[in-house]
Design a protein around this motif. Structure first.
Motif, PDB file in Angstrom:
ATOM      1  N   GLY A  15      61.790  99.365 132.101  1.00  0.00           N
ATOM      2  CA  GLY A  15      62.465  99.054 133.351  1.00  0.00           C
ATOM      3  C   GLY A  15      62.571  97.567 133.638  1.00  0.00           C
ATOM      4  O   GLY A  15      63.307  97.157 134.541  1.00  0.00           O
ATOM      5  N   SER A  16      61.856  96.766 132.853  1.00  0.00           N
ATOM      6  CA  SER A  16      61.863  95.317 133.059  1.00  0.00           C
ATOM      7  C   SER A  16      63.082  94.671 132.407  1.00  0.00           C
ATOM      8  O   SER A  16      63.880  95.345 131.743  1.00  0.00           O
ATOM      9  CB  SER A  16      60.583  94.706 132.478  1.00  0.00           C
ATOM     10  OG  SER A  16      59.444  95.224 133.100  1.00  0.00           O
ATOM     11  N   SER A  17      63.151  93.359 132.571  1.00  0.00           N
ATOM     12  CA  SER A  17      64.242  92.575 131.991  1.00  0.00           C
ATOM     13  C   SER A  17      63.682  91.454 131.137  1.00  0.00           C
ATOM     14  O   SER A  17      62.561  90.978 131.362  1.00  0.00           O
ATOM     15  CB  SER A  17      65.117  91.974 133.096  1.00  0.00           C
ATOM     16  OG  SER A  17      65.719  92.979 133.888  1.00  0.00           O
ATOM     17  N   LEU A  18      64.470  91.049 130.164  1.00  0.00           N
ATOM     18  CA  LEU A  18      64.160  89.883 129.332  1.00  0.00           C
ATOM     19  C   LEU A  18      65.470  89.194 129.005  1.00  0.00           C
ATOM     20  O   LEU A  18      66.520  89.846 128.937  1.00  0.00           O
ATOM     21  CB  LEU A  18      63.505  90.302 128.015  1.00  0.00           C
ATOM     22  CG  LEU A  18      61.992  90.479 127.913  1.00  0.00           C
ATOM     23  CD1 LEU A  18      61.617  90.936 126.513  1.00  0.00           C
ATOM     24  CD2 LEU A  18      61.256  89.208 128.289  1.00  0.00           C
ATOM     25  N   ARG A  19      65.402  87.890 128.784  1.00  0.00           N
ATOM     26  CA  ARG A  19      66.582  87.164 128.317  1.00  0.00           C
ATOM     27  C   ARG A  19      66.223  86.449 127.021  1.00  0.00           C
ATOM     28  O   ARG A  19      65.306  85.615 127.000  1.00  0.00           O
ATOM     29  CB  ARG A  19      67.072  86.159 129.342  1.00  0.00           C
ATOM     30  CG  ARG A  19      68.427  85.555 128.950  1.00  0.00           C
ATOM     31  CD  ARG A  19      68.992  84.611 129.970  1.00  0.00           C
ATOM     32  NE  ARG A  19      68.435  83.286 129.866  1.00  0.00           N
ATOM     33  CZ  ARG A  19      69.081  82.178 130.268  1.00  0.00           C
ATOM     34  NH1 ARG A  19      70.296  82.274 130.777  1.00  0.00           N
ATOM     35  NH2 ARG A  19      68.481  81.017 130.172  1.00  0.00           N
ATOM     36  N   LEU A  20      66.963  86.792 125.987  1.00  0.00           N
ATOM     37  CA  LEU A  20      66.807  86.116 124.710  1.00  0.00           C
ATOM     38  C   LEU A  20      67.796  84.966 124.618  1.00  0.00           C
ATOM     39  O   LEU A  20      68.910  85.056 125.142  1.00  0.00           O
ATOM     40  CB  LEU A  20      67.044  87.082 123.558  1.00  0.00           C
ATOM     41  CG  LEU A  20      66.195  88.355 123.533  1.00  0.00           C
ATOM     42  CD1 LEU A  20      66.527  89.169 122.283  1.00  0.00           C
ATOM     43  CD2 LEU A  20      64.726  88.047 123.608  1.00  0.00           C
TER      44      LEU A  20
END
Length: 124
Positions: A15-20
């Motif tokens: 449910g979380s977010s990440l930005r690569l």
């Protein structure tokens, strides 16, 4: 020879977010993100070409967004609503010229330049 360096991976909860991010050492026409989970083949995630057109795997449509900052020679992959199935090593790829067909932007062998990969782990 263009070098690509990814960053931004990590361990997050479902449910979380990440930005690569992927920083290129030179200009590229198209950039793509691929991923490889343990025991599976590498698969296309998203791609963006010089026109700005974007392409996504069905499994990430509506959750992931690819973008680029041409001035910084950097491409991003914003990943929202992460699922445990998204766990993989994520690779950035680039090519200097347009691909022969639209579908070719989804094929890893059409990319000449590759980053070292960044691990994304999503816990349930």
């Amino acid at each position: 020879q263009v070098q690509l360096v990814e960053s931004g991976g990590g361990l997050v909860q479902a449910g979380s977010s990440l930005r690569l991010s992927c920083k290129a050492s030179g200009r590229t026409y198209a950039m793509g993100w691929f991923r490889q989970a343990p025991g599976k083949e590498r698969e296309h995630v998203a791609a963006i070409r010089g026109s700005g057109n974007t392409y996504y795997a069905d499994s990430v449509k509506g959750r992931f967004t690819i973008s680029r900052n041409s001035a910084k020679d950097t491409v991003y992959l914003q990943m929202n609503s992460l699922k445990p199935d998204d766990t993989a090593v994520y690779y950035c790829a680039g090519r200097s010229t347009p691909a022969p067909t639209i579908r070719d932007y989804e094929r890893d062998y059409e990319y000449r330049y590759w980053g070292q990969g960044t691990q994304v782990t999503v816990s349930s």
